[in-house]
Design an enzyme around this catalytic site. Structure first.
Site, PDB file in Angstrom:
ATOM      1  N   LYS A  93       4.301 -12.524   7.321  1.00 47.50           N
ATOM      2  CA  LYS A  93       3.074 -11.848   6.900  1.00 47.50           C
ATOM      3  C   LYS A  93       2.500 -12.694   5.765  1.00 47.50           C
ATOM      4  O   LYS A  93       3.030 -12.720   4.666  1.00 47.50           O
ATOM      5  CB  LYS A  93       3.395 -10.433   6.437  1.00 47.50           C
ATOM      6  CG  LYS A  93       2.235  -9.588   5.959  1.00 47.50           C
ATOM      7  CD  LYS A  93       2.776  -8.201   5.591  1.00 47.50           C
ATOM      8  CE  LYS A  93       1.689  -7.207   5.235  1.00 47.50           C
ATOM      9  NZ  LYS A  93       1.147  -7.410   3.877  1.00 47.50           N
ATOM     10  N   TYR A 113       7.693 -11.448   4.049  1.00 44.15           N
ATOM     11  CA  TYR A 113       6.481 -10.954   3.390  1.00 44.15           C
ATOM     12  C   TYR A 113       6.113 -11.948   2.295  1.00 44.15           C
ATOM     13  O   TYR A 113       6.689 -11.948   1.217  1.00 44.15           O
ATOM     14  CB  TYR A 113       6.753  -9.571   2.810  1.00 44.15           C
ATOM     15  CG  TYR A 113       5.541  -8.819   2.305  1.00 44.15           C
ATOM     16  CD1 TYR A 113       4.254  -9.342   2.373  1.00 44.15           C
ATOM     17  CD2 TYR A 113       5.685  -7.541   1.761  1.00 44.15           C
ATOM     18  CE1 TYR A 113       3.166  -8.636   1.921  1.00 44.15           C
ATOM     19  CE2 TYR A 113       4.606  -6.825   1.303  1.00 44.15           C
ATOM     20  CZ  TYR A 113       3.359  -7.372   1.373  1.00 44.15           C
ATOM     21  OH  TYR A 113       2.267  -6.658   0.909  1.00 44.15           O
ATOM     22  N   THR A 142       0.837  -1.205   0.000  1.00 39.79           N
ATOM     23  CA  THR A 142       0.000   0.000   0.000  1.00 39.79           C
ATOM     24  C   THR A 142       0.868   1.249   0.000  1.00 39.79           C
ATOM     25  O   THR A 142       0.468   2.292  -0.524  1.00 39.79           O
ATOM     26  CB  THR A 142      -0.925  -0.002   1.232  1.00 39.79           C
ATOM     27  OG1 THR A 142      -1.693  -1.195   1.225  1.00 39.79           O
ATOM     28  CG2 THR A 142      -1.855   1.199   1.233  1.00 39.79           C
TER      29      THR A 142
END
Length: 300
Positions: free
Chosen positions: A167, A139, A51
């Site tokens: 994550k 990630y 994001t």
């Protein structure tokens, strides 16, 4: 036994990184976004995640973003900084930049044009994890990197010094409990398991996940925090009640992609006039009207 770094538990808010058409970060707008998160007292801030459009920014602009964030946050919340990039040496440099600027933790995605093997991904993480003393989260974001971590690879990486968390994307079939159990069995007791994919993350927390890495919390930290706390406490009824107000926004995320939606929402809220980095285009007027209606349901 080492404890789980607090950056990787609870609610981690991932804001936009507003920038102009040339990719220069608008640090004033970034600090306005961060101030809202600090005021809400989420558990951490995730800077320069997907994001935060980390892959669209130069090393210099990433450094400016981290410095502005550290200045704004002032140690009030742990700051996780994304350091993903194509080359291992560049990722090492970004990790060192983040540490020097005052970051508390790192987030690394295995970004690559050429698809990576598991051994290549392991060596990449090994080098970046060794570059600083900061805790690092894996990630796992196959929708953007086209690399999916096996549970065995996550277990192997968890054995590296500083690799402290993962994550995860949403599991197929929504089997959070099963996936979390398998990951717990493959990793140390202090290893944190978190999820992204906002519309299902409350269910992940109810199933025992440690962290919600949240796009929506970057704009609406207070209602996202209330939802997080209900889910962590195991209150399924209250979680469902609070989640209802997010449903129109979740549907827009699925339809248009969360990045486009949060840019439009931030514009509507007067926080920034920045647009997504090209070639990503801003949404049209009909979608913006739908976003305006959806965010009106969120009391922040």
């Amino acid at each position: 036994m080492p404890t789980t770094p607090p950056a990787f538990t609870g609610l981690s808010a991932f804001p936009l990184t507003p920038a102009d058409e040339a990719g220069r970060v608008d640090t004033d707008a970034l600090q306005r976004l961060l101030s809202r998160v600090v005021e809400a007292k989420t558990n951490s801030i995730g800077l320069l995640g997907s994001t935060g459009t980390y892959m669209y920014l130069s090393r210099e602009e990433r450094r400016r973003a981290v410095e502005a964030a550290v200045e704004c946050v002032g140690g009030k919340l742990p700051l996780i900084v994304g350091v993903g990039t194509l080359r291992t040496d560049d990722a090492v440099a970004l990790a060192r930049d983040a540490a020097a600027a005052g970051a508390h933790a790192l987030l690394l995605a295995p970004v690559s044009y050429t698809p990576l093997t598991e051994e290549e991904a392991f060596r990449h993480f090994e080098a970046v994890a060794a570059a600083t003393d900061l805790p690092l989260s894996i990630y796992n974001n196959p929708s953007t990197t086209h690399f999916s971590f096996s549970e065995a690879l996550i277990g192997r990486l968890a054995g590296l010094a500083n690799v402290s968390a993962v994550k995860m994307p949403l599991p197929k079939g929504g089997d959070f409990s099963g996936e979390i159990a398998r990951l717990r069995a493959a990793t140390p007791a202090n290893f944190a398991i978190g999820y992204s994919g906002d519309w299902e993350c409350p269910h992940a927390l109810l199933a025992g996940a440690d962290c919600w890495y949240s796009v929506v919390a970057g704009l609406f930290p207070k209602p996202a925090l209330a939802l997080t706390r209900a889910a962590i406490s195991g209150n399924a009824e209250e979680t469902a009640r609070l989640d209802t107000s997010f449903h129109p926004l979740w549907q827009l995320f699925k339809t248009h992609g969360s990045l486009r939606v949060v840019y439009a929402a931030a514009n509507l809220m007067g926080i920034t006039k920045a647009q997504p980095p090209r070639p990503v285009l801003p949404l049209g007027s009909e979608a913006v009207r739908d976003i305006e209606a959806a965010i009106s349901l969120l009391k922040d």
